[in-house]
Scaffold this motif. Sequence first.
Motif, mmCIF file in Angstrom:
data_model
loop_
_atom_site.group_PDB
_atom_site.id
_atom_site.type_symbol
_atom_site.label_atom_id
_atom_site.label_comp_id
_atom_site.label_asym_id
_atom_site.label_seq_id
_atom_site.Cartn_x
_atom_site.Cartn_y
_atom_site.Cartn_z
ATOM 1 N N TYR A 47 1.214 -0.921 0.316
ATOM 2 C CA TYR A 47 0.335 0.011 0.006
ATOM 3 C C TYR A 47 0.616 1.424 0.064
ATOM 4 C CZ TYR A 47 -3.399 -3.451 1.359
ATOM 5 O OH TYR A 47 -4.271 -4.624 1.061
ATOM 6 N N THR A 48 0.652 1.920 -0.794
ATOM 7 C CA THR A 48 1.339 3.660 -0.342
ATOM 8 C C THR A 48 0.281 4.573 0.196
ATOM 9 O OG1 THR A 48 0.276 4.074 -2.953
ATOM 10 C CG2 THR A 48 2.606 3.225 -2.177
ATOM 11 N N ALA A 49 0.506 5.238 0.683
ATOM 12 C CA ALA A 49 -0.190 6.516 1.006
ATOM 13 C C ALA A 49 0.069 7.854 1.545
ATOM 14 C CB ALA A 49 -0.681 5.850 2.209
ATOM 15 N N THR A 50 -0.420 9.090 1.930
ATOM 16 C CA THR A 50 -0.676 10.049 2.482
ATOM 17 C C THR A 50 -1.037 10.703 3.398
ATOM 18 O OG1 THR A 50 -0.553 11.029 -0.336
ATOM 19 C CG2 THR A 50 -0.344 12.652 1.834
ATOM 20 N N VAL A 51 -0.194 11.023 4.616
ATOM 21 C CA VAL A 51 -0.769 10.807 5.792
ATOM 22 C C VAL A 51 0.066 12.538 5.862
ATOM 23 C CG1 VAL A 51 -0.143 10.835 8.536
ATOM 24 C CG2 VAL A 51 0.036 8.666 6.791
ATOM 25 N N SER A 52 -1.353 12.947 6.132
ATOM 26 C CA SER A 52 -1.464 14.813 6.841
ATOM 27 C C SER A 52 -1.677 14.855 7.717
ATOM 28 C CB SER A 52 -2.039 15.206 5.736
ATOM 29 O OG SER A 52 -2.550 16.746 5.514
ATOM 30 N N ILE A 53 -0.546 15.512 8.074
ATOM 31 C CA ILE A 53 -0.896 16.218 9.642
ATOM 32 C C ILE A 53 -0.297 17.566 9.912
ATOM 33 C CG2 ILE A 53 0.164 16.364 12.188
ATOM 34 C CD1 ILE A 53 0.351 12.843 11.529
ATOM 35 N N GLN A 54 1.140 17.766 9.999
ATOM 36 C CA GLN A 54 1.486 19.375 9.844
ATOM 37 C C GLN A 54 1.500 19.080 8.578
ATOM 38 O OE1 GLN A 54 3.973 19.321 13.626
ATOM 39 N NE2 GLN A 54 2.554 21.339 14.026
ATOM 40 N N GLU A 55 2.533 18.626 8.061
ATOM 41 C CA GLU A 55 3.227 18.740 6.259
ATOM 42 C C GLU A 55 2.093 16.852 6.033
ATOM 43 O OE1 GLU A 55 7.351 18.518 6.126
ATOM 44 O OE2 GLU A 55 7.660 20.047 8.258
ATOM 45 N N ASN A 56 2.977 16.762 4.548
ATOM 46 C CA ASN A 56 2.096 15.073 3.511
ATOM 47 C C ASN A 56 3.652 14.590 4.178
ATOM 48 O OD1 ASN A 56 -0.238 16.960 3.501
ATOM 49 N ND2 ASN A 56 0.698 17.102 1.439
ATOM 50 N N TYR A 57 2.731 13.400 4.042
ATOM 51 C CA TYR A 57 4.238 12.180 4.456
ATOM 52 C C TYR A 57 3.729 11.433 3.747
ATOM 53 C CZ TYR A 57 5.586 14.893 8.223
ATOM 54 O OH TYR A 57 5.746 16.160 9.431
ATOM 55 N N SER A 58 4.776 10.791 3.010
ATOM 56 C CA SER A 58 4.261 9.384 2.150
ATOM 57 C C SER A 58 4.932 7.921 2.635
ATOM 58 C CB SER A 58 5.402 9.681 0.849
ATOM 59 O OG SER A 58 4.700 10.923 -0.086
ATOM 60 N N VAL A 59 4.082 7.564 2.693
ATOM 61 C CA VAL A 59 4.131 5.856 3.331
ATOM 62 C C VAL A 59 3.646 4.850 2.526
ATOM 63 C CG1 VAL A 59 3.713 4.928 5.148
ATOM 64 C CG2 VAL A 59 3.715 6.800 5.284
ATOM 65 N N THR A 60 4.625 3.756 2.816
ATOM 66 C CA THR A 60 4.245 2.540 1.218
ATOM 67 C C THR A 60 4.330 1.687 2.691
ATOM 68 O OG1 THR A 60 5.659 3.396 -0.417
ATOM 69 C CG2 THR A 60 5.431 1.121 0.091
ATOM 70 N N LEU A 61 3.671 0.688 2.737
ATOM 71 C CA LEU A 61 3.730 -0.161 3.826
ATOM 72 C C LEU A 61 3.340 -2.194 3.498
ATOM 73 C CD1 LEU A 61 2.858 -0.969 6.367
ATOM 74 C CD2 LEU A 61 0.634 -0.799 5.657
ATOM 75 N N LYS A 62 4.455 -2.814 3.602
ATOM 76 C CA LYS A 62 4.156 -4.358 3.285
ATOM 77 C C LYS A 62 2.905 -4.312 4.105
ATOM 78 C CE LYS A 62 4.882 -8.214 0.329
ATOM 79 N NZ LYS A 62 4.316 -8.039 -1.013
ATOM 80 N N LEU A 63 2.742 -5.779 3.910
ATOM 81 C CA LEU A 63 1.266 -7.279 4.457
ATOM 82 C C LEU A 63 2.211 -8.204 4.291
ATOM 83 C CD1 LEU A 63 -1.350 -4.410 5.922
ATOM 84 C CD2 LEU A 63 0.477 -5.165 6.745
ATOM 85 N N ASP A 64 2.090 -8.756 5.422
ATOM 86 C CA ASP A 64 2.513 -10.460 4.934
ATOM 87 C C ASP A 64 1.274 -10.957 4.479
ATOM 88 O OD1 ASP A 64 0.960 -11.118 7.398
ATOM 89 O OD2 ASP A 64 2.742 -11.978 8.268
ATOM 90 N N THR A 65 0.674 -12.082 4.413
ATOM 91 C CA THR A 65 -0.702 -12.898 4.259
ATOM 92 C C THR A 65 -1.294 -13.152 5.300
ATOM 93 O OG1 THR A 65 -0.030 -14.940 4.583
ATOM 94 C CG2 THR A 65 0.543 -14.275 2.316
ATOM 95 N N GLN A 66 -1.621 -12.341 6.277
ATOM 96 C CA GLN A 66 -1.389 -12.996 7.564
ATOM 97 C C GLN A 66 -2.248 -10.953 7.693
ATOM 98 O OE1 GLN A 66 0.771 -14.794 7.737
ATOM 99 N NE2 GLN A 66 -0.518 -16.878 7.500
#
Length: 80
Positions: free
Chosen positions: A29-48
């Motif tokens: 997954y890729t995402a943008t988290v916006s608090i005081q600035e925008n942060y780019s996040v990439t997240l990888k999950l396993d099958t569980q």
Amino acid sequence: MKRKIIELGQECYWNGNVVQYFAKEDNEYTATVSIQENYSVTLKLDTQGKIVWGECDCSCTDRPYCKHVQAVFCAVRGAS
């Protein structure tokens, strides 16, 4: 992951700071988290559904997982 990071990430999610995220292939997954600035996040999950790895372009010292990664994790779990 530190308990405080989990709590801060959940708070970011509940406050609507995950402004967009996209599911890619292979539980990534890729995402943008916006608090005081925008942060780019990439997240990888396993099958569980557990975090394999996460990356964020913030300057947090709580590596490898910061509150932004936790917020995206919460968003992904909330959407499934």
